[in-house]
Write a protein that holds these residues in place. Structure first.
Motif, PDB file in Angstrom:
ATOM      1  N   TYR A 193       3.884  -1.642 -12.564  1.00  0.00           N
ATOM      2  CA  TYR A 193       4.477  -0.311 -12.667  1.00  0.00           C
ATOM      3  C   TYR A 193       3.567   0.799 -13.195  1.00  0.00           C
ATOM      4  O   TYR A 193       3.816   1.970 -12.896  1.00  0.00           O
ATOM      5  N   PRO A 194       2.537   0.496 -13.995  1.00  0.00           N
ATOM      6  CA  PRO A 194       1.659   1.605 -14.382  1.00  0.00           C
ATOM      7  C   PRO A 194       1.087   2.371 -13.178  1.00  0.00           C
ATOM      8  O   PRO A 194       0.764   3.552 -13.290  1.00  0.00           O
ATOM      9  N   TYR A 195       1.006   1.693 -12.007  1.00  0.00           N
ATOM     10  CA  TYR A 195       0.537   2.401 -10.805  1.00  0.00           C
ATOM     11  C   TYR A 195       1.539   3.451 -10.321  1.00  0.00           C
ATOM     12  O   TYR A 195       1.226   4.291  -9.490  1.00  0.00           O
ATOM     13  N   LEU A 196       2.769   3.398 -10.841  1.00  0.00           N
ATOM     14  CA  LEU A 196       3.786   4.385 -10.465  1.00  0.00           C
ATOM     15  C   LEU A 196       3.680   5.675 -11.273  1.00  0.00           C
ATOM     16  O   LEU A 196       4.335   6.667 -10.954  1.00  0.00           O
ATOM     17  N   ILE A 197       2.893   5.644 -12.349  1.00  0.00           N
ATOM     18  CA  ILE A 197       2.929   6.762 -13.315  1.00  0.00           C
ATOM     19  C   ILE A 197       2.725   8.152 -12.669  1.00  0.00           C
ATOM     20  O   ILE A 197       3.502   9.066 -12.936  1.00  0.00           O
ATOM     21  N   PRO A 198       1.722   8.320 -11.785  1.00  0.00           N
ATOM     22  CA  PRO A 198       1.580   9.666 -11.181  1.00  0.00           C
ATOM     23  C   PRO A 198       2.857  10.119 -10.472  1.00  0.00           C
ATOM     24  O   PRO A 198       3.285  11.267 -10.626  1.00  0.00           O
ATOM     25  N   GLY A 199       3.491   9.235  -9.742  1.00  0.00           N
ATOM     26  CA  GLY A 199       4.746   9.572  -9.057  1.00  0.00           C
ATOM     27  C   GLY A 199       5.886   9.831 -10.031  1.00  0.00           C
ATOM     28  O   GLY A 199       6.668  10.774  -9.860  1.00  0.00           O
ATOM     29  N   LEU A 200       5.972   9.003 -11.066  1.00  0.00           N
ATOM     30  CA  LEU A 200       7.032   9.164 -12.058  1.00  0.00           C
ATOM     31  C   LEU A 200       6.927  10.505 -12.790  1.00  0.00           C
ATOM     32  O   LEU A 200       7.931  11.153 -13.078  1.00  0.00           O
ATOM     33  N   LEU A 201       5.688  10.902 -13.085  1.00  0.00           N
ATOM     34  CA  LEU A 201       5.497  12.168 -13.812  1.00  0.00           C
ATOM     35  C   LEU A 201       6.052  13.348 -13.030  1.00  0.00           C
ATOM     36  O   LEU A 201       6.519  14.338 -13.610  1.00  0.00           O
TER      37      LEU A 201
ATOM     38  N   ASN B 229      -5.730 -11.730   2.336  1.00  0.00           N
ATOM     39  CA  ASN B 229      -5.819 -10.268   2.312  1.00  0.00           C
ATOM     40  C   ASN B 229      -6.205  -9.751   0.917  1.00  0.00           C
ATOM     41  O   ASN B 229      -5.424  -9.830  -0.019  1.00  0.00           O
ATOM     42  N   THR B 230      -7.396  -9.206   0.814  1.00  0.00           N
ATOM     43  CA  THR B 230      -7.873  -8.683  -0.477  1.00  0.00           C
ATOM     44  C   THR B 230      -7.694  -7.160  -0.576  1.00  0.00           C
ATOM     45  O   THR B 230      -8.004  -6.565  -1.605  1.00  0.00           O
ATOM     46  N   GLU B 231      -7.207  -6.577   0.492  1.00  0.00           N
ATOM     47  CA  GLU B 231      -7.229  -5.115   0.642  1.00  0.00           C
ATOM     48  C   GLU B 231      -6.447  -4.331  -0.421  1.00  0.00           C
ATOM     49  O   GLU B 231      -6.961  -3.373  -0.998  1.00  0.00           O
ATOM     50  N   VAL B 232      -5.183  -4.746  -0.630  1.00  0.00           N
ATOM     51  CA  VAL B 232      -4.349  -3.993  -1.570  1.00  0.00           C
ATOM     52  C   VAL B 232      -4.950  -4.050  -2.975  1.00  0.00           C
ATOM     53  O   VAL B 232      -5.085  -3.038  -3.668  1.00  0.00           O
ATOM     54  N   MET B 233      -5.358  -5.275  -3.384  1.00  0.00           N
ATOM     55  CA  MET B 233      -5.959  -5.434  -4.715  1.00  0.00           C
ATOM     56  C   MET B 233      -7.224  -4.584  -4.820  1.00  0.00           C
ATOM     57  O   MET B 233      -7.455  -3.914  -5.836  1.00  0.00           O
ATOM     58  N   GLN B 234      -8.027  -4.593  -3.746  1.00  0.00           N
ATOM     59  CA  GLN B 234      -9.247  -3.789  -3.737  1.00  0.00           C
ATOM     60  C   GLN B 234      -8.924  -2.303  -3.885  1.00  0.00           C
ATOM     61  O   GLN B 234      -9.594  -1.590  -4.640  1.00  0.00           O
ATOM     62  N   SER B 235      -7.873  -1.841  -3.218  1.00  0.00           N
ATOM     63  CA  SER B 235      -7.570  -0.407  -3.270  1.00  0.00           C
ATOM     64  C   SER B 235      -7.012  -0.017  -4.648  1.00  0.00           C
ATOM     65  O   SER B 235      -7.250   1.082  -5.135  1.00  0.00           O
ATOM     66  N   LEU B 236      -6.285  -0.943  -5.298  1.00  0.00           N
ATOM     67  CA  LEU B 236      -5.788  -0.646  -6.647  1.00  0.00           C
ATOM     68  C   LEU B 236      -6.944  -0.562  -7.648  1.00  0.00           C
ATOM     69  O   LEU B 236      -6.924   0.241  -8.575  1.00  0.00           O
TER      70      LEU B 236
ATOM     71  N   GLY C 189       0.806  -1.223   0.000  1.00  0.00           N
ATOM     72  CA  GLY C 189       0.000   0.000   0.000  1.00  0.00           C
ATOM     73  C   GLY C 189       0.838   1.271   0.000  1.00  0.00           C
ATOM     74  O   GLY C 189       0.340   2.349   0.325  1.00  0.00           O
ATOM     75  N   LYS C 190       2.120   1.164  -0.351  1.00  0.00           N
ATOM     76  CA  LYS C 190       2.990   2.353  -0.300  1.00  0.00           C
ATOM     77  C   LYS C 190       3.355   2.854  -1.700  1.00  0.00           C
ATOM     78  O   LYS C 190       4.491   3.263  -1.959  1.00  0.00           O
ATOM     79  N   THR C 191       2.376   2.832  -2.607  1.00  0.00           N
ATOM     80  CA  THR C 191       2.619   3.276  -3.976  1.00  0.00           C
ATOM     81  C   THR C 191       3.075   4.737  -4.002  1.00  0.00           C
ATOM     82  O   THR C 191       3.983   5.098  -4.735  1.00  0.00           O
ATOM     83  N   ARG C 192       2.391   5.572  -3.243  1.00  0.00           N
ATOM     84  CA  ARG C 192       2.819   6.971  -3.098  1.00  0.00           C
ATOM     85  C   ARG C 192       3.373   7.141  -1.691  1.00  0.00           C
ATOM     86  O   ARG C 192       2.594   7.250  -0.731  1.00  0.00           O
ATOM     87  N   SER C 193       4.674   7.133  -1.525  1.00  0.00           N
ATOM     88  CA  SER C 193       5.277   7.231  -0.198  1.00  0.00           C
ATOM     89  C   SER C 193       6.692   7.777  -0.355  1.00  0.00           C
ATOM     90  O   SER C 193       7.280   7.704  -1.435  1.00  0.00           O
ATOM     91  N   PRO C 194       7.264   8.339   0.698  1.00  0.00           N
ATOM     92  CA  PRO C 194       8.650   8.841   0.616  1.00  0.00           C
ATOM     93  C   PRO C 194       9.625   7.713   0.243  1.00  0.00           C
ATOM     94  O   PRO C 194      10.550   7.936  -0.542  1.00  0.00           O
ATOM     95  N   GLU C 195       9.393   6.493   0.738  1.00  0.00           N
ATOM     96  CA  GLU C 195      10.280   5.376   0.386  1.00  0.00           C
ATOM     97  C   GLU C 195      10.262   5.154  -1.127  1.00  0.00           C
ATOM     98  O   GLU C 195      11.296   4.955  -1.760  1.00  0.00           O
TER      99      GLU C 195
END
Lengths: 260, 260
Positions: free
Chosen positions: B186-194, B241-248, B153-159
């Motif tokens: 990796y497509p989930y990284l696009i906002p951060g990459l931009l 755990n279905t949570e991460v998939m659900q949030s994506l 769940g740390k797609t957008r995070s300082p790490e």
């Protein structure tokens, strides 16, 4: 099954330009090409007649064992492809003018399309152009007389140059940067067009896209021919004169006259 | 048959990015997605084990009536797709890094690729890059740790930002103008990459190409679902755990835990 040929048909010999793209991308594939010149042009016929002719061509190709059919004719695609797909089990690939890539890539927001009357007026063409080209100027031009000149061996001739100059004039005035070729005969015009067009105008036809789709469909359906022996490429035309088709294809292929 | 679902599987939840592209392009289609997270990662397993898992996923999807299978996982594609295509009659679509379009379009003659270790070292990747990128510099970077951060769940995070900055550094030094994303997460990284990339660097992933291929194959095989009722989009994951998939995926879709 994968060793069976790809079947290709057109109302005339123009679809050989599509064959060439398929052969370049898939050199291992056996192919059978039908030029239904005895019934050309399709564009002036009614929908029911075009469907009938398309079924006749498709069944001949299926009887020869084809694993996939390419409808290398814009008019037959528009009028008959849904019916062919519903009627037969093999994958059926059609052709339509490459408005979409041109509309997505134009910088000048103006594109030209050169096509036959039937293609320009068809529902499929207008659907495609509505979808992708809302904010883009499309200069449509009927290529009156071009097919006849190609079919009489006058692809490079003063008459053709004059015709093309007059068709390109309104497009260049509108500052197009893409010229879409909407008829399977027209790729044979490319050498002549390149001499008439400014450098920044790109020519785009559907041959490469059709070949690419053929490859994807064969690949995903495990129908690619992986045999390394030299493929068989057959060409049939149902008029007596095989000369023009032979000259468009070149000497490495053999055109036969066949009644169908 | 056309009303049957499209089956999609990945070793984890990243392939949901591929589902989203397919759903956007083909909103009428029913779909079933399997996340084989209990057996992830595939990349560290041997070829035979990856083939076995791919067969298991494919058979589950075929038992649920799928008309076409999308292998939404680079590792499973490289290792198993030929075997799947030979074994089953339905069309099978795979995914590979979009090196080709990047190599064809780069102006700076340098492109970056961010992928998992398994994908970067795989035969398929090297074959593709040899073919198209002979005169182009490819900066390869293993995305060590990225999938783990997304899955926690740390797609957008300082790490994540720190990690991406260090991975992009050698690419930017080499003046890349295309960044190829070679993993379905990796497509989930696009906002951060931009936020991290200069404006002239374009990001390219394989989702749109896979969706386009799916459309072409369904269309040509007369398998497009033309029913207008709201489609059923099912998602199964074989961990609790279905949570991460659900949030994506977001709230409009429902993820279920299922043993398989």
């Amino acid at each position: 099954m994968s060793k069976q040929p790809i079947g290709i048909f057109d109302s005339r010999v123009g679809g050989t330009s599509i064959f060439k793209e398929i052969h370049a991308l898939l050199p291992n594939e056996n192919t059978i090409y039908l030029a239904d010149s005895a019934n050309a042009p399709y564009g002036t016929k009614g929908e029911q007649k075009i469907v009938e002719l398309s079924i006749k061509n498709t069944e001949l190709l299926l009887n020869k064992g084809c694993k996939l059919i390419v409808v290398a004719c814009n008019t037959a695609t528009t009028n008959a492809i849904s019916i062919l797909r519903a009627k037969y089990n093999v994958p059926i690939i059609g052709i339509e003018p490459a408005i979409k890539p041109a509309a997505l890539q134009t910088q000048t927001k103006a594109i030209g399309i050169l096509a036959t009357k039937g293609t320009l007026s068809s529902a499929l063409f207008h659907k495609t152009s509505d979808l992708y080209a809302n904010s883009i100027t499309i200069i449509e031009q009927i290529g009156e007389g071009i097919v006849q000149l190609i079919e009489s061996g006058k692809t490079r001739s003063p008459e053709m140059t004059g015709l093309l100059e007059s068709y390109l004039k309104p497009m260049l005035k509108a500052n197009i940067d893409y010229l879409v070729l909407g008829c399977t005969h027209y790729p044979y015009l490319i050498p002549g067009l390149l001499e008439l067009l400014p450098n920044h105008v790109k020519i785009i036809d559907s041959g490469l896209a059709v070949a690419g789709q053929t490859k994807v469909v064969l690949e995903t359906s495990n129908l690619l021919n992986t045999e390394s022996k030299i493929p068989k490429n057959e060409f049939y035309i149902n008029v007596k004169n095989t000369e023009v088709m032979q000259s468009l294809l070149g000497d490495q292929f053999n055109v036969e006259s066949l009644k169908f």
